[in-house]
Scaffold this active site. Structure first.
Site, PDB file in Angstrom:
ATOM      1  N   GLU A   1       0.838  -1.200   0.000  1.00  0.00           N
ATOM      2  CA  GLU A   1       0.000   0.000   0.000  1.00  0.00           C
ATOM      3  C   GLU A   1       0.875   1.252   0.000  1.00  0.00           C
ATOM      4  OE1 GLU A   1      -2.997  -0.079   3.049  1.00  0.00           O
ATOM      5  OE2 GLU A   1      -3.792  -1.984   2.372  1.00  0.00           O
TER       6      GLU A   1
ATOM      7  N   HIS B   1      -8.039   1.701   1.422  1.00  0.00           N
ATOM      8  CA  HIS B   1      -7.932   1.471   2.874  1.00  0.00           C
ATOM      9  C   HIS B   1      -8.809   2.467   3.649  1.00  0.00           C
ATOM     10  CE1 HIS B   1      -5.136  -0.570   5.974  1.00  0.00           C
ATOM     11  NE2 HIS B   1      -6.259  -0.230   6.558  1.00  0.00           N
TER      12      HIS B   1
END
Ligand code: NAD
Length: 528
Positions: free
Chosen positions: A261, A280
């Protein structure tokens, strides 16, 4: 006056709790570079962060006055816990504030996935009108498989039931009755995968859950099923998922989290029409941010004002004098819990803690808390801390019982835990060595004397000659150094327990080879 540095943006509701108090000076300085943080941290008594600030060992060592670090959120991957503990700095987190937000995000993805909302949205805005292309499916009467029945998983179950879904759940650590109270049918992983129309994962990322949904598991899923990950990247193997989606076996996937990420823009997943993604966002609601900011501000504020320790990830809540006296026992209790958790199999539903000897004259709540934290940590990771460990265990349906008895005949002080699961009952006892170091001294009544630190191999074997030689040879072949070895048995020639401290971990292949050695009945690799 205590100086508090807030180095990531935190909601005003949280900040105001601290600013209102005359005893605190609150400085909000976000976007600091590591060198800048290192320079100014010297002046501060408390540091409040979210996930952006990296509180490294270097920062902690430069923080001469720092007493507490508060993380507004759950994960503690951005705080060097070990370095903070070594310096006596308390680290706190806010594990419960984002449950509902993450659960609702999962529900949003579930609905969006069933009805192709993101794809239809983009197409309709382009001026297209492709009603048949975006034909969806109903949730009603469908089966939702929930993997991980903790706080979020159970909230998802409650909401999905109101949609008329049938819920199957897999969580090998939660007592069955607790899951059943939520209307969840408890099943094995394979059955869940085979019978669910939608599967959603809500487990923490651990060695055991990493890639727990990979090629084999995806192939077990029903053709046309859909999968959601709102927990952590890496639980579902992305490469395997891409394959399964391209082949048409799975009809769709919704992902809030990724192996890396932020993911790169050319991630293959993004090219697939039947994948929907968010960045997220599970905990990203105004309410969750306010909840975690309030939770952490209250905890840090109370701690600085001497009103007790809550939500501590590395420090139990007792007064300083007693803490000094009990510290070696607290470390011992936590190691005992961690050790036992990794040996036990099945769903633990009862824990009896028996204290005997001189220590029984003290209040031993801190030892029970440390023990329970150790016991739950391998499966819950950062969501369990010293303070919530016992209530959390009870809310998971584990009966916790504490007894104090007079001195054991052989040990001046002894802590014994007896654990019952749906598969076994086992007891483990620990004491301090003359140098006040923790030792595991009994397992199921068999005497051993093991140092519970680092990597261990715990074996059940027949008490016959040759075993040590065979194990030693195998370890040598794989270049694994054995630091210590202890043995215990009830009677010669019977079942024995052997414990090895090793300098590096064993791979699953080595573990398998160990299990093949004659007269070895069982081997567990343990990390403490
Ligand atoms: P929790 O600790 O309450 O529950 C986790 C559950 O997983 C426990 O019941 C545990 O027994 C179970 N579990 C552990 N290992 C397992 C295994 N191998 N197989 C099956 N079950 C297993 O945690 P929670 O608060 O419900 O959070 C769940 C996950 O969601 C965590 O990974 C957390 O980090 C993640 N999360 C993501 C976001 C987001 O922004 N997307 C926000 C909050 C939480």
């Amino acid at each position: 006056m205590f100086k508090i540095l807030v180095s990531d943006s935190l909601s005003d509701e949280g900040l105001n709790i601290l600013k209102e108090k005359s005893q605190f000076q609150v400085d909000v300085k976000t976007g600091l570079k590591p060198e800048q943080l290192k320079e100014i941290i010297v002046e501060y008594d408390a540091l409040l962060v979210r996930s952006a600030t990296r509180v490294t060992r270097e920062i902690i060592e430069a923080a001469k006055n720092l007493k507490v670090i508060g993380r507004a959120g759950v994960g503690l991957d951005n705080v060097d816990l070990e370095a903070a503990t070594e310096r006596g700095i308390v680290v706190m987190n806010a594990p419960a504030g984002n449950t509902i937000s993450t659960c609702e995000h999962t529900m949003s993805l579930l609905l969006a996935l069933a009805r192709n909302i993101p794809q239809a949205h983009v197409s309709t805005k382009k001026g297209e009108w492709k009603r048949s292309k975006f034909m969806g499916v109903e949730l009603y009467n469908k089966t939702l498989g929930i993997i991980g029945l903790g706080r979020i998983g159970r909230e998802v179950a409650r909401r999905a039931i109101s949609f008329g879904m049938k819920i199957k759940g897999y969580d090998p650590y939660l007592p069955r009755e607790t899951a059943e109270q939520y209307g969840i049918e408890v099943v094995g992983l394979e059955e869940l995968l085979k019978s669910s129309d939608f599967v959603t994962v809500h487990v923490p990322l651990t060695e055991e859950t990493q890639y727990m949904i990979s090629e084999k598991e995806l192939s077990l899923m029903k053709k046309g099923a859909r999968i959601i990950n709102c927990a952590r990247g890496g639980i579902i193997d992305e490469k395997a998922l891409i394959k399964s989606l391209i082949s048409g076996h799975l009809a769709g996937a919704a992902l809030d989290v990724f192996e890396i990420e932020p993911p790169s823009a050319d991630n293959e997943l993004f090219k697939l029409e039947n994948v929907i993604v968010t960045c997220h966002l599970g905990a990203s609601t105004e309410e969750a941010q306010v909840n975690v900011a309030i939770e952490i501000a209250e905890c840090v504020g109370d701690f600085l004002l001497g009103r007790g320790v809550r939500n501590a990830a590395n420090y139990p809540s007792i007064d300083a004098e007693l803490y000094k006296l009990l510290k070696p026992y607290i470390v011992m209790a936590e190691k005992l819990g961690l050790f036992a958790a990794q040996i036990m199999e099945g769903r633990i539903n009862e824990v009896e803690v028996r204290y005997s000897g001189e220590i029984t004259k003290y209040n031993l709540t801190s030892l029970s808390m440390a023990l329970m934290k150790g016991l739950l940590y391998p499966i819950l990771k950062e969501t369990v801390n010293y303070i919530n460990a016992i209530p959390l265990a009870r809310s998971r349906g584990i009966r916790v019982n504490e007894v104090k008895t007079p001195a054991d005949e052989e040990f001046i002080n002894l802590v014994t835990i007896t654990l019952k699961s749906d598969k076994m009952t086992k007891s483990f006892a620990a004491t301090l060595s003359p140098k006040r170091e923790p030792r595991i001294v009994k397992i199921d009544g068999v005497y051993v004397e093991a140092s519970p630190f680092g990597h261990l191999l715990v074996m059940r074997n027949w008490d016959v000659p040759g075993i040590i030689g065979n194990v030693g040879t195998l370890m040598g072949r794989h270049n694994i150094n054995i630091a210590a070895m202890v043995f215990g048995r009830k009677q010669p020639g019977g079942e024995a327990i052997s414990i090895l401290n090793i300098d590096s971990p064993v791979t699953p292949e080595i573990l398998n080879q160990l299990k093949q050695i004659d007269n070895i009945l069982e081997v567990k690799a343990i990390k403490l």
